[in-house]
Design an enzyme around this catalytic site. Sequence first.
Site, PDB file in Angstrom:
ATOM      1  N   LYS A  24       0.579  -1.163  -0.241  1.00 28.67           N
ATOM      2  CA  LYS A  24       0.023   0.040  -0.297  1.00 28.67           C
ATOM      3  C   LYS A  24       1.157   1.447  -0.066  1.00 28.67           C
ATOM      4  O   LYS A  24       1.175   2.113  -0.976  1.00 28.67           O
ATOM      5  CB  LYS A  24      -0.969   0.250   1.011  1.00 28.67           C
ATOM      6  N   ARG A  94      -3.581   2.693   8.785  1.00 30.45           N
ATOM      7  CA  ARG A  94      -3.682   1.460   7.803  1.00 30.45           C
ATOM      8  C   ARG A  94      -2.612   1.035   8.112  1.00 30.45           C
ATOM      9  O   ARG A  94      -1.020   1.384   7.564  1.00 30.45           O
ATOM     10  CB  ARG A  94      -4.229   1.805   6.805  1.00 30.45           C
ATOM     11  N   GLY A 103      -8.032  -6.815   5.609  1.00 29.99           N
ATOM     12  CA  GLY A 103      -8.950  -7.522   6.982  1.00 29.99           C
ATOM     13  C   GLY A 103      -8.147  -8.133   7.942  1.00 29.99           C
ATOM     14  O   GLY A 103      -8.573  -8.024   9.063  1.00 29.99           O
ATOM     15  N   MET A 105      -5.286  -7.105   9.502  1.00 35.99           N
ATOM     16  CA  MET A 105      -4.647  -6.805  10.747  1.00 35.99           C
ATOM     17  C   MET A 105      -5.690  -5.084  10.618  1.00 35.99           C
ATOM     18  O   MET A 105      -6.076  -4.774  10.348  1.00 35.99           O
ATOM     19  CB  MET A 105      -2.782  -5.274  10.343  1.00 35.99           C
ATOM     20  N   ARG A 338      -4.328  -1.385  -5.747  1.00 38.66           N
ATOM     21  CA  ARG A 338      -3.694  -2.263  -5.756  1.00 38.66           C
ATOM     22  C   ARG A 338      -3.397  -3.414  -6.846  1.00 38.66           C
ATOM     23  O   ARG A 338      -4.810  -3.600  -6.746  1.00 38.66           O
ATOM     24  CB  ARG A 338      -3.611  -3.190  -4.591  1.00 38.66           C
ATOM     25  N   HIS A 456      -3.469 -41.102   4.996  1.00 40.12           N
ATOM     26  CA  HIS A 456      -3.368 -42.078   4.405  1.00 40.12           C
ATOM     27  C   HIS A 456      -5.282 -41.303   3.181  1.00 40.12           C
ATOM     28  O   HIS A 456      -5.032 -41.290   2.110  1.00 40.12           O
ATOM     29  CB  HIS A 456      -4.042 -43.397   5.042  1.00 40.12           C
ATOM     30  N   ARG A 562       2.063 -46.727  -7.073  1.00 42.11           N
ATOM     31  CA  ARG A 562       2.582 -47.427  -5.741  1.00 42.11           C
ATOM     32  C   ARG A 562       1.120 -48.728  -5.752  1.00 42.11           C
ATOM     33  O   ARG A 562       0.575 -48.761  -5.549  1.00 42.11           O
ATOM     34  CB  ARG A 562       1.644 -46.560  -4.687  1.00 42.11           C
ATOM     35  N   ARG A 618       6.575 -48.184  -8.673  1.00 45.07           N
ATOM     36  CA  ARG A 618       7.452 -49.356  -6.893  1.00 45.07           C
ATOM     37  C   ARG A 618       6.638 -49.871  -6.771  1.00 45.07           C
ATOM     38  O   ARG A 618       6.113 -50.086  -6.665  1.00 45.07           O
ATOM     39  CB  ARG A 618       7.043 -47.591  -6.315  1.00 45.07           C
ATOM     40  N   SER A 765      14.287 -40.507  -6.927  1.00 44.68           N
ATOM     41  CA  SER A 765      13.500 -39.568  -6.791  1.00 44.68           C
ATOM     42  C   SER A 765      13.170 -39.878  -5.656  1.00 44.68           C
ATOM     43  O   SER A 765      12.931 -40.606  -4.896  1.00 44.68           O
ATOM     44  CB  SER A 765      12.114 -40.910  -7.467  1.00 44.68           C
ATOM     45  N   GLY A 767      11.670 -38.728  -2.015  1.00 39.27           N
ATOM     46  CA  GLY A 767       9.957 -39.518  -1.701  1.00 39.27           C
ATOM     47  C   GLY A 767      10.519 -38.667  -0.532  1.00 39.27           C
ATOM     48  O   GLY A 767      10.704 -38.931   0.623  1.00 39.27           O
ATOM     49  N   THR A 768       9.721 -36.780  -0.320  1.00 39.76           N
ATOM     50  CA  THR A 768      10.072 -36.121   0.844  1.00 39.76           C
ATOM     51  C   THR A 768       9.129 -36.738   1.838  1.00 39.76           C
ATOM     52  O   THR A 768       8.719 -35.947   2.834  1.00 39.76           O
ATOM     53  CB  THR A 768       9.738 -34.826   0.013  1.00 39.76           C
ATOM     54  N   ASN A 769       7.791 -36.812   1.324  1.00 41.09           N
ATOM     55  CA  ASN A 769       7.169 -37.316   2.497  1.00 41.09           C
ATOM     56  C   ASN A 769       7.609 -38.080   4.056  1.00 41.09           C
ATOM     57  O   ASN A 769       7.384 -37.828   4.960  1.00 41.09           O
ATOM     58  CB  ASN A 769       5.577 -38.486   2.356  1.00 41.09           C
ATOM     59  N   ASP A 770       8.633 -39.384   3.282  1.00 37.33           N
ATOM     60  CA  ASP A 770       8.582 -40.308   4.159  1.00 37.33           C
ATOM     61  C   ASP A 770      10.277 -39.451   4.683  1.00 37.33           C
ATOM     62  O   ASP A 770      11.165 -39.568   6.015  1.00 37.33           O
ATOM     63  CB  ASP A 770       9.427 -41.416   3.441  1.00 37.33           C
ATOM     64  N   CYS A 832       8.502 -37.209  -5.956  1.00 40.71           N
ATOM     65  CA  CYS A 832       7.436 -37.490  -6.132  1.00 40.71           C
ATOM     66  C   CYS A 832       6.744 -37.311  -4.219  1.00 40.71           C
ATOM     67  O   CYS A 832       5.548 -38.130  -4.689  1.00 40.71           O
ATOM     68  CB  CYS A 832       7.423 -39.391  -6.715  1.00 40.71           C
ATOM     69  N   TYR A 852      11.789 -33.760 -13.097  1.00 42.83           N
ATOM     70  CA  TYR A 852      10.545 -33.752 -12.714  1.00 42.83           C
ATOM     71  C   TYR A 852      10.027 -33.363 -12.125  1.00 42.83           C
ATOM     72  O   TYR A 852      10.248 -33.691 -10.948  1.00 42.83           O
ATOM     73  CB  TYR A 852      10.277 -34.303 -13.831  1.00 42.83           C
TER      74      TYR A 852
HETATM   75  C1  PEP Z   1       7.718 -40.445  -0.612  1.00 44.86           C
HETATM   76  O1  PEP Z   1       7.604 -41.346   0.807  1.00 44.86           O
HETATM   77  O2  PEP Z   1       7.552 -39.565  -0.346  1.00 44.86           O
HETATM   78  C2  PEP Z   1       6.568 -40.957  -1.191  1.00 44.86           C
HETATM   79  C3  PEP Z   1       6.458 -40.505  -2.545  1.00 44.86           C
HETATM   80  O3  PEP Z   1       6.315 -42.151  -0.947  1.00 44.86           O
HETATM   81  P1  PEP Z   1       4.598 -42.711  -0.036  1.00 44.86           P
HETATM   82  O4  PEP Z   1       4.198 -41.319   0.563  1.00 44.86           O
HETATM   83  O5  PEP Z   1       4.394 -44.032  -0.942  1.00 44.86           O
HETATM   84  O6  PEP Z   1       5.948 -43.249   1.554  1.00 44.86           O
HETATM   85 MG    MG Z   2       7.521 -43.214   1.021  1.00 41.87          MG
END
Ligand code: PEP
Ligand code: MG
Length: 876
Positions: A24, A94, A103, A105, A338, A456, A562, A618, A765, A767-770, A832, A852
């Site tokens: 602003k 402001r 809205g 602040m 803006r 899950h 999977r 996988r 690849s 597996g950024t969840n684990d 992934c 990718y």
């Molecule tokens: C992960 O771990 O990032 C992954 C893609 O595998 P999953 O979620 O099936 O464990």
């Molecule tokens: Mg995994």
Amino acid sequence: MANNKYVYLFSEGNASMKNLLGGKGANLAEMTTLGIPVPQGFTVTTEACNKYYDDGRVIAKEVIDQINTSIVELERITGKQFGSLEKPLLVSVRSGARASMPGMMDTILNLGLNDEAVEAMAKLTNNPRFAYDSYRRFIQMFSDVVMGVEKRLYEDLLDQMKERKGAKFDTDLSAEDLKELVVEFKALYKKEKGEDFPSDPKIQLIEAITAVFRSWDNPRAIVYRRLNDIPGSWGTAVNVQEMVFGNKGETSGTGVAFSRNPANGENHIYGEYLMNAQGEDVVAGIRTPQPIAQLKEQNPAIYDQFEKIVNTLENHYRDMQDMEFTIEEGTLYFLQTRNGKRTAPAALKIAVDLVESGMLTKEEAILKVDPRQLDSLLHPAFDAAGLKAAKPVAKGLPASPGAACGKIAFTAEEAKERAENGESVVLVRLETSPEDIEGMVAAKGILTVRGGMTSHAAVVARGMGTCCVAGCGDLKVNEANKTLEVNGTVLTSNDYISIEGSTGNVYAEQIKTVAPEITGHFATFMGWADDIRKLKVRTNADTPRDAKQAVEFGAEGIGLCRTEHMFFAEDRIAAVREMIVAKTVEQRKKALEKLLPMQRADFIGIYEALEERPATIRFLDPPLHEFLPTAEDDIRELAKEMGLSFEELKATIEGLHEFNPMMGHRGCRLAVSYPEIAEMQTRAVIEAAVEVKKNKGYNIVPEIMIPLVGEIKELKYVKDIVVETAKKVMEEKGVELEYHVGTMIEIPRAALTADAIAKEAEFFSFGTNDLTQMTFGFSRDDAAKFLKDYYDKKIYEQDPFAKLDQTGVGQLMEIACQKGKSVRPNIKLGICGEHGGDPSSVEFCHNLGLNYVSCSPFRVPVARLAAAQAQVNNKR
Ligand code: PEP
Ligand code: MG
């Protein structure tokens, strides 16, 4: 570097100083330079805000000194003075952060009024009613926002006054009434705060600026920042601006306008205004504002000037503008401009129109659409009127977007059965497990009490594009009695529930949903994104249906298939269980033989759906106990089916119990213990590829991915099985087939030893969840429960399972990329985990040089656009 200039007059700044002056403030400065009529003022910088927090929530003397100097300057510019008996200066105070946070602040108007200034104003305007109305509004706002005295107490006094005077609206009160009210307001303030209402405008101003700084950290601002990826370290600037009044009579007015229609993007000025009114009258809905076209008739000269300025601003900013304006006694002022917020269809139309009119290049247009917005184009949404009338009863995590409405189903079987009978159902569970898959497919939406963004339910729902609200702890679900209690109301299978996956809102009522509409601009725009981006976009899909859907959304292949999800289908779970409880290798092989044709058919379906696009398959990953029942009755029934004694089966199941299954016997560890499983899966993949090649002529190059590797020797062990089996199958078939074996990098040790691992792995690849789970050391299924406390205490700003932790997890990825490339320069790199569909994580992956990203089908367009934006930003 720290700047020790903390306050800038509007005439000293420009649009490029957004980081320091906030959006602003920077735009007010820019408009001033452009010669647009802007009430003058100054901006206290974001650095002053950060200093306020660094100094322990106090405004430093040097900042106060600079504010005081700027007041003197402002008095000189306006010819008015703070507290003057002749020409009192009144200002608005402001907030204004780098990114707009509407809205979230605080704002204070009419600051500078006191018992003297109000009299001067009454005389000056010849309108005592207006002066005292402004004063009472200021006392109330200042008390509430700055001093924390409840607004309601003032509203009660106002209501009592109206009742005494027989007034229906505030506007029915006279100047004398309002004067009386001011006395009452000030007495209330003294009672609540134990001191007089501050009459010195300079003290009012410092207190108000402090309050705005403080509001940067109020709970709603923190939540808004988390949802919109705005770092807490940015701070807010504060704009102090001379007040102009739209309520000084019939030649005054106020309004809001957009340079294009923010709902559909049409190219015409869109807005509303109200004569003789203040902004808050418009907001409060006491009077209905007029469409902006009316102003043309009412005051053609002003409209002409207004239209010219709107065009100037849009051409200057090269984007649709959202503006506030006020007409004070026939003089037009712009209070702010803006880049306007807009719906996704409007964003796409505007971007395409601006390119076609030559205002923007395609690369510039790509940056004008927030990738996260695209989501809303791909899912059903609630009918706007229905949603407006509805009231949420609970809120969970916004796990998978879209909107769903249906009667409650408490079990997956029930959901499946009722859906088959044509009923719309929402599956409501404490949490879901892989066994629930068919009910999840059949349901319109999924609502769980437990579990986080990578639980899950959340992962599966996103994969299917089904709306899901997870971790909604406000609900009490009794699965046995089939009841759902929320805020004391008990719902049963006959009741409707509606859920919104983009907000996490839950409604205990029926709300109509509408199907998504994809316009031509969407395709045009995405085509440009594809031409620009370098990062490929694949999808996480386990079925031909999902794969086809993802291809329609622009996926260039599958990055993660999977295989375990295929094992839960009704026709194969028996063979899977037989394999698990097998006592000997022979028994296990026999069960696997039953699974082979089904698994081969799965892969044929996927390869055919992809029409030669690549697919990374996988191998089996989850702990085996997930395939077995837990309730005694179910175990008894299964034992009978399998010809086992109840005790025997129960003992087997108990034997599979693990204290920490996500760190247990899963991933490649299963293939190490039971190589026959990897053998069967390899055979299924290779045979499927050979068959599809024969039948369809597609040249399939299978990519086999081994999960959860942490040690080169375990990868080598499993890879040897794959290679040996593939060789055998190719000999049997008399064909040669190119295929690749790679691994997931999802255990920190794999990242750290990636040079060794790359000797065997042809691709990585992430597996950024684990990887996130194991780097932080907290469970992806349980973290949601306590992460809330971490957000509240500002330890974390974001869910690391949704937005990649670039500092920690990202560093492991960087190490793995470097080490991997040092051994195998052309190693193919992808991601992934769920982060593959998150825009800021996609940008990180682009900068890391991955080939990718892979994400659930419904996030593919989001990733395509984010990848294009990463390319444009990176080039710059
Ligand atoms: C992960 O771990 O990032 C992954 C893609 O595998 P999953 O979620 O099936 O464990
Ligand atoms: Mg995994």
